[in-house]
Motif scaffolding. Structure first.
Motif, PDB file in Angstrom:
ATOM      1  N   ARG A  18       8.951  92.787  18.803  1.00  0.00           N
ATOM      2  CA  ARG A  18       8.726  93.831  17.969  1.00  0.00           C
ATOM      3  C   ARG A  18      10.194  94.503  17.278  1.00  0.00           C
ATOM      4  O   ARG A  18      10.099  95.143  16.470  1.00  0.00           O
ATOM      5  N   ASP A  19      11.122  94.287  18.306  1.00  0.00           N
ATOM      6  CA  ASP A  19      12.436  94.916  17.839  1.00  0.00           C
ATOM      7  C   ASP A  19      13.407  93.842  17.319  1.00  0.00           C
ATOM      8  O   ASP A  19      14.503  94.132  17.138  1.00  0.00           O
ATOM      9  N   GLN A  20      12.752  92.463  17.238  1.00  0.00           N
ATOM     10  CA  GLN A  20      13.850  91.563  16.790  1.00  0.00           C
ATOM     11  C   GLN A  20      13.668  91.062  15.363  1.00  0.00           C
ATOM     12  O   GLN A  20      12.545  91.410  14.713  1.00  0.00           O
ATOM     13  N   PRO A  21      14.588  90.819  14.672  1.00  0.00           N
ATOM     14  CA  PRO A  21      14.526  90.435  13.091  1.00  0.00           C
ATOM     15  C   PRO A  21      13.639  89.063  12.931  1.00  0.00           C
ATOM     16  O   PRO A  21      13.429  88.246  13.872  1.00  0.00           O
TER      17      PRO A  21
ATOM     18  N   ARG B 202      -0.481  82.705  12.107  1.00  0.00           N
ATOM     19  CA  ARG B 202       0.463  82.893  11.195  1.00  0.00           C
ATOM     20  C   ARG B 202       0.120  84.558  10.430  1.00  0.00           C
ATOM     21  O   ARG B 202       1.258  85.255  10.406  1.00  0.00           O
ATOM     22  N   ALA B 203      -0.805  84.732  10.055  1.00  0.00           N
ATOM     23  CA  ALA B 203      -1.313  85.904   9.452  1.00  0.00           C
ATOM     24  C   ALA B 203      -1.171  87.091  10.389  1.00  0.00           C
ATOM     25  O   ALA B 203      -0.780  88.159  10.173  1.00  0.00           O
ATOM     26  N   GLN B 204      -1.833  86.855  11.725  1.00  0.00           N
ATOM     27  CA  GLN B 204      -1.515  87.856  12.676  1.00  0.00           C
ATOM     28  C   GLN B 204      -0.409  88.241  13.190  1.00  0.00           C
ATOM     29  O   GLN B 204       0.157  89.431  13.201  1.00  0.00           O
ATOM     30  N   LEU B 205       0.626  87.467  13.044  1.00  0.00           N
ATOM     31  CA  LEU B 205       2.135  87.548  13.457  1.00  0.00           C
ATOM     32  C   LEU B 205       2.872  88.151  12.337  1.00  0.00           C
ATOM     33  O   LEU B 205       3.920  89.051  12.666  1.00  0.00           O
ATOM     34  N   GLY B 206       2.541  87.544  11.202  1.00  0.00           N
ATOM     35  CA  GLY B 206       3.398  87.995  10.071  1.00  0.00           C
ATOM     36  C   GLY B 206       4.865  87.476   9.980  1.00  0.00           C
ATOM     37  O   GLY B 206       5.520  88.166   9.359  1.00  0.00           O
ATOM     38  N   ARG B 207       5.157  86.511  10.437  1.00  0.00           N
ATOM     39  CA  ARG B 207       6.342  85.935  10.656  1.00  0.00           C
ATOM     40  C   ARG B 207       6.229  84.479  10.858  1.00  0.00           C
ATOM     41  O   ARG B 207       5.345  84.106  11.256  1.00  0.00           O
ATOM     42  N   PRO B 208       7.150  83.594  10.635  1.00  0.00           N
ATOM     43  CA  PRO B 208       7.218  81.957  10.911  1.00  0.00           C
ATOM     44  C   PRO B 208       6.950  81.991  12.233  1.00  0.00           C
ATOM     45  O   PRO B 208       7.406  82.396  13.268  1.00  0.00           O
ATOM     46  N   VAL B 209       5.838  80.936  12.459  1.00  0.00           N
ATOM     47  CA  VAL B 209       5.413  80.658  13.781  1.00  0.00           C
ATOM     48  C   VAL B 209       5.042  79.045  13.983  1.00  0.00           C
ATOM     49  O   VAL B 209       4.726  78.565  12.765  1.00  0.00           O
TER      50      VAL B 209
END
Length: 703
Positions: free
Chosen positions: A678-681, A612-619
């Protein structure tokens, strides 16, 4: 009406001459010759074979990356792609007419002057030295000798040396010129003619010999190509006789001068040009993917397997492959070169190509099933391996998607998802609690190390996870005894059925037998003892990410046929496999293993908490380890993307990869997700209802 009668009369008059021509000057009885002519003409013109109307020559199919322009490879039996006449240089059109049929624009399909001239020469010399085939007649012969819709006997008859064949060819040529104008016939001829060196049609020939489009051919190049069609197997300059090719070029240039189409001085300059070939070969099949993108071969291989399974392309797998190699399809695949490159880079950080262990990885788009990447630390090649090794460093075996000799690898605790889904669907809520012991003796029969007096008795990986759990914490901490208890309560057959519903294929015979007739007693299924593949797992988890919408794994974005019409088989094949709330509940629990937090704040620890911390978005996701850490698995997903990676030795499943590799895999999966998104909201998951989170209900069936 008058023209139709005239054509018939002309045909009868030259039937005898034609017979002498094709039989090398041998005289036939006049009655027999005219009998052949009348017999051949007795069939109505309306019975012109449809194959001559629809122009069916085989064309190569091209497979592109998802940008629609990057060529992965082509598939063909004959390297040909049709182009309209407007895309062929005028000088090429002039050259082919000058070389093959100078009176093309004057006759009606059969050239009486040419027939008479050839007959005179052949009678004088006692052998066939000149032919009388017009360009239209050559087109007829080419079509009838190559049309796959005709029988082999019919195709052979199209080129046999006989008066009957020649008269029929003549009749078809006359009939064809009543239906098609000269430009259409010329266009079709240029697209079907064989130019040598494996190049069929002017587009392939221009590329094969000069690496350019037919619109860009010079006079010298056009004359050379036009000269090849008479003897393409011997005169072509790449593998054949360069001097013969240059001789034919001179002949064509001379004919262009004689017909007044090219000034003598211009022809002389073209004739003086040295042979300047820039040969290029069209790749054919998956082993011909660009060398610098060898890793695309595994995706290409899976694409061909997918194509072979599609009824839209034929009744059998062989017919479907024939369709691919003859149909002239333009196929935009789902392969994203950038995501593929990143995935390969990450996998090679885990294992190099020479390591006996492999880390096959698949990237899937939820809601469509489209596969963006298929990577593995292997070289796609049929080259021999050292020491009899089957799959490293070279292999064409499908290590990512399975099939053939590859059954897959044990999925470990990633299979707990299917037990949880079955429980949720049965009416149990996420809050279902159980005091999970360190070891649990179940009612399922078992033998070996996992047996306690003939009963399956799994234990937890660590005593630190023993104790009271609900689905959130049990899934997050991968508590074996909780899920052993849960599958016994729900029914192992329901967990097996759930896995199959979400696309898990039992390729190993032993697994297939258990799924078919022993599912009720297959308690260990919940711990992932069945073999699976990264593609199956990624797509199963993608189904949950898409709120229960399962889509068949798909390697394409679009397919258009040779006429530019879209093909329906390219559309995603999706169905609602799960009740939406059931899927949302499973996602909520799946946030726990990867360091995210459930919508109800119920996560309490996980097995890959750094994701989660690595990605920086809900996962969300899950890790899995098989017995003795023989295989390791990491699956992670967002609403837009799902990635599954498995580590195993494909040749020896007992060769343990070890638990330590799981952390590397989790980082790699996180990097792939991060790059792919990378380019997705940033999108969050939709929370499940409080009812499915906390209340026992009746069955929740939304599929």
């Amino acid at each position: 009406m008058i023209r139709a009668h005239l054509d018939k009369v002309l045909t009868v008059l030259i039937a005898g001459v034609l017979a002498g021509l094709v039989l090398a000057g041998a005289a036939l009885p006049v009655a027999l010759v005219f009998g052949i002519g009348f017999s051949a003409l007795s069939t109505p013109y309306s019975e012109l074979p449809n194959t001559l109307r629809t122009s069916p020559p085989a064309q190569r199919s091209n497979l592109y990356a998802n940008d629609g322009t990057t060529l992965i490879t082509s598939f063909y039996q004959e390297d040909r792609v049709d182009v309209p006449l407007r895309e062929v240089a005028p000088v090429m059109r002039q050259a082919i007419v000058a070389a093959e049929d100078t009176r093309f624009y004057q006759h009606r399909g059969v050239d009486l002057r040419g027939v008479a001239r050839a007959f005179t020469v052949n009678q004088r010399d006692g052998e066939t030295r000149q032919g009388a085939s017009t360009l239209t007649m050559q087109y007829v012969r080419n079509v009838l000798s190559t049309d796959p819709r005709l029988s082999a006997e019919q195709r052979r008859a199209a080129t046999e040396v006989s008066a009957a064949r020649k008269v029929q060819e003549m009749r078809y040529a006359l009939a064809l010129e009543r239906e098609l104008d000269k430009e259409e016939i010329l266009s079709r001829y240029l697209n079907i003619a064989y130019f040598g060196a494996g190049a069929y049609g002017i587009a392939a020939a221009s590329k094969r010999f000069f690496s350019k489009a037919p619109a860009d051919l010079t006079l010298s190049e056009a004359a050379l190509l036009a000269g090849l069609v008479q003897s393409p197997h011997t005169d072509e300059p790449i593998n054949g006789d360069s001097n013969a090719a240059l001789g034919r070029r001179s002949y064509v240039l001379q004919r262009l001068v004689e017909s007044g189409q090219v000034p003598p001085e211009q022809a002389a300059r073209a004739n003086a040009e040295p042979l300047k070939l820039r040969p290029s070969e069209t790749p054919n099949d998956c082993t011909a993917v660009p060398e610098e993108h060898n890793d695309w071969g595994f995706f290409c291989d899976w694409f061909t397997r997918w194509w072979s399974s599609q009824p839209a392309f034929g009744a059998t797998a062989d017919q479907r492959q024939q369709t691919l190699r003859r149909g002239g399809f333009s196929i935009v695949s789902s392969l994203d070169p950038a995501v593929q490159r990143t995935t390969v880079e990450q996998i090679l950080r885990i294992y190099p190509t020479t390591d006996r262990r492999a880390a096959p990885t698949a990237v899937v788009q939820p809601g469509t099933g489209r596969v963006l990447a298929m990577a593995v630390n292997r070289v796609y090649s049929v080259a021999d391996n050292p020491n009899g090794q089957k799959n490293h460093p070279n292999t064409v075996n499908q290590l990512v998607a399975g099939g053939g000799a590859i059954n897959g690898y044990q999925g470990g605790s990633t299979f707990k998802l299917f037990t949880m889904l079955a429980a949720l669907e049965s009416g149990l809520p996420l809050r279902t609690e159980y005091d999970a012991p360190g070891r649990l003796i179940t009612g399922y029969p078992a033998t070996g190390e996992a047996s306690c007096d003939g009963r399956w008795c799994p234990q937890n990986s660590s005593s630190s996870v023993d104790g009271r759990h609900d689905m959130w914490s049990a899934f997050g901490n991968s508590v074996n005894t909780y899920f052993a208890w849960l599958i016994e309560r729900v029914g192992a057959d329901r967990a097996v059925e759930m896995a199959e519903r979400l696309g898990i294929v039992f390729r190993a015979q032993s697994d297939a037998r258990l799924a078919e007739s022993g599912a009720k007693q297959w308690g260990p299924f919940t711990l992932g003892v069945s073999a699976t593949t990264p593609l199956d797992l990624a797509n199963a988890y993608a189904t949950v990410a898409a709120e229960g919408t399962w889509c068949a794994p798909l390697p394409v974005v679009s397919i258009t046929d040779s006429s530019g019409r879209p093909v329906e088989a390219a559309r995603p094949a999706c169905r609602q496999a799960l009740d939406t709330d059931v899927a949302r509940a499973a996602v909520d629990a799946a946030r726990c293993p990867v360091g995210d937090q459930s919508m109800y704040n119920r996560c309490d620890g996980g097995t890959a908490e750094g994701l989660r911390a690595q990605l920086g978005r809900p996962v969300a996701g899950k890790t899995g380890s098989s017995e003795r850490y023989e295989t390791e698995t990491v699956v992670a997903f967002t609403p837009q993307l799902a990635v599954a990676s498995m580590a195993a030795n494909p040749e020896d499943p007992r060769d343990a990869v070890g638990q330590a590799v799981q952390a590397q895999m989790a980082r790699a999966v996180g990097e792939v997700l991060s790059f792919g998104l990378r380019d997705q909201p940033v999108r969050d998951f939709v929370p499940p209802s409080e009812r499915i989170a906390y209340e026992i209900t009746g069955p929740r069936n939304g599929n």
